[in-house]
Design an enzyme around this catalytic site. Structure first.
Site, PDB file in Angstrom:
ATOM      1  N   GLU A  97       0.658  -1.197   0.142  1.00 32.92           N
ATOM      2  CA  GLU A  97      -0.114  -0.010  -0.125  1.00 32.92           C
ATOM      3  C   GLU A  97       0.962   1.073  -0.354  1.00 32.92           C
ATOM      4  O   GLU A  97       0.218   2.443  -0.474  1.00 32.92           O
ATOM      5  CB  GLU A  97      -0.882  -0.014   1.273  1.00 32.92           C
ATOM      6  CG  GLU A  97      -2.075  -1.189   1.502  1.00 32.92           C
ATOM      7  CD  GLU A  97      -3.079  -0.887   0.436  1.00 32.92           C
ATOM      8  OE1 GLU A  97      -3.540   0.215   0.236  1.00 32.92           O
ATOM      9  OE2 GLU A  97      -3.650  -1.887  -0.353  1.00 32.92           O
ATOM     10  N   GLU A 106      -1.292   9.898   0.506  1.00 27.92           N
ATOM     11  CA  GLU A 106      -1.749   9.564  -1.108  1.00 27.92           C
ATOM     12  C   GLU A 106      -0.937  10.433  -2.092  1.00 27.92           C
ATOM     13  O   GLU A 106      -1.132  11.592  -1.764  1.00 27.92           O
ATOM     14  CB  GLU A 106      -3.331   9.611  -1.412  1.00 27.92           C
ATOM     15  CG  GLU A 106      -3.802   9.333  -2.521  1.00 27.92           C
ATOM     16  CD  GLU A 106      -5.342   9.131  -2.617  1.00 27.92           C
ATOM     17  OE1 GLU A 106      -5.881   9.111  -3.757  1.00 27.92           O
ATOM     18  OE2 GLU A 106      -6.175   9.200  -1.606  1.00 27.92           O
ATOM     19  N   ASN A 144     -14.600   6.689   7.532  1.00 25.36           N
ATOM     20  CA  ASN A 144     -13.376   5.982   8.230  1.00 25.36           C
ATOM     21  C   ASN A 144     -12.599   6.615   9.240  1.00 25.36           C
ATOM     22  O   ASN A 144     -12.173   5.988  10.177  1.00 25.36           O
ATOM     23  CB  ASN A 144     -12.767   5.512   7.037  1.00 25.36           C
ATOM     24  CG  ASN A 144     -13.180   4.143   6.131  1.00 25.36           C
ATOM     25  OD1 ASN A 144     -14.086   3.486   6.643  1.00 25.36           O
ATOM     26  ND2 ASN A 144     -12.909   4.184   5.023  1.00 25.36           N
TER      27      ASN A 144
END
Length: 244
Positions: A97, A106, A144
């Site tokens: 990831e 990100e 989240n």
């Protein structure tokens, strides 16, 4: 409500960046177990450094071990073999990831405005572009951050930057997903490993809707290769059912 994890537009590392945990609905707001003294981590610091020779200095071994008390069953359930396999599985998925624990956030900034579900009653108090992927399992979306923060006793909804500024908090969000969320699978990654359902089931729980059942075999193989490498470092066999 079971979280359905999709990677919106990020089926692979983009422009040298990383993928992001996203979801099509609110996560299950599981509470972290009561804190208890954690045993020493089954992965030594030397082994951790061997696994991540080019890691970002942010992702410290001490930050990871400081996070373990949030979920004392992690790598502390079952036989020595199972404990090592779970550690290798978690770290392999984390490595995939984040490009080997290189990326904290990100990399595709164009996605940042897309992770605010304004239909949630609590909205996006940190800003509509504040809930991009961060941390070892690239936590994304306001719901989240809310669910992880509620479970961990940290206000991540209002302070999402804690995930990119505090190593222990960052690791805790990864452990939250691993230990409490089923994603598009049928079990948490923790349960998949301790119940010996195989590494492939952890892939299904993390990104199965995109990668499994032939969706992206290259990404699946990348995860499997890392898992086999890390089990070798820990001196344990990988077990069966490696793919999904």
């Amino acid at each position: 409500m079971v979280i359905k994890r999709v990677l919106a537009g990020l089926a692979a590392l983009i422009a040298g960046g990383t993928m992001a945990v996203t979801a099509g609905g609110p996560a299950v707001a599981s509470q972290a177990p009561a804190v208890s003294p954690s045993a020493s981590f089954i992965v030594s610091e030397a082994q951790f450094n061997q696994m991540f020779p080019n890691r970002n200095a942010f992702y410290t071994y001490s930050g990871l071990t400081a996070a373990l008390d949030a979920y004392p069953g992690f790598t502390n359930t079952g036989s020595e073999e199972v404990k090592k396999q779970e550690a290798a599985a978690f770290l392999a998925n984390v490595s995939h990831e984040t490009g080997g624990l290189v990326y904290i956030v990100e990399q595709n900034t164009g996605n940042y405005p897309h992770y605010c579900d304004a239909t949630q009653p609590y909205g996006c108090p940190a800003g509509t572009a504040a809930y991009y992927g961060r941390g070892p399992i690239q936590l994304s979306w306001n719901f989240n951050y809310k669910a992880a923060g509620d479970a961990l006793g940290i206000d991540l909804l209002h302070n999402p930057n804690l995930v990119q500024n505090d190593a222990a908090v960052s690791w805790k969000t990864g452990l939250w997903y691993w230990n409490t969320q089923t994603g598009p699978g049928t079990m948490t990654p923790h349960d998949a490993m301790v119940n010996q359902r195989g590494f492939g089931e952890t892939i299904r729980s993390i990104n199965g809707s995109i990668e499994c059942n032939g969706g992206n075999p290259g990404q699946v193989q990348s995860r499997v290769d890392l898992y086999q490498k890390f089990t070798s470092v820990l001196g344990v066999g990988p077990g069966g059912n490696l793919s999904c």
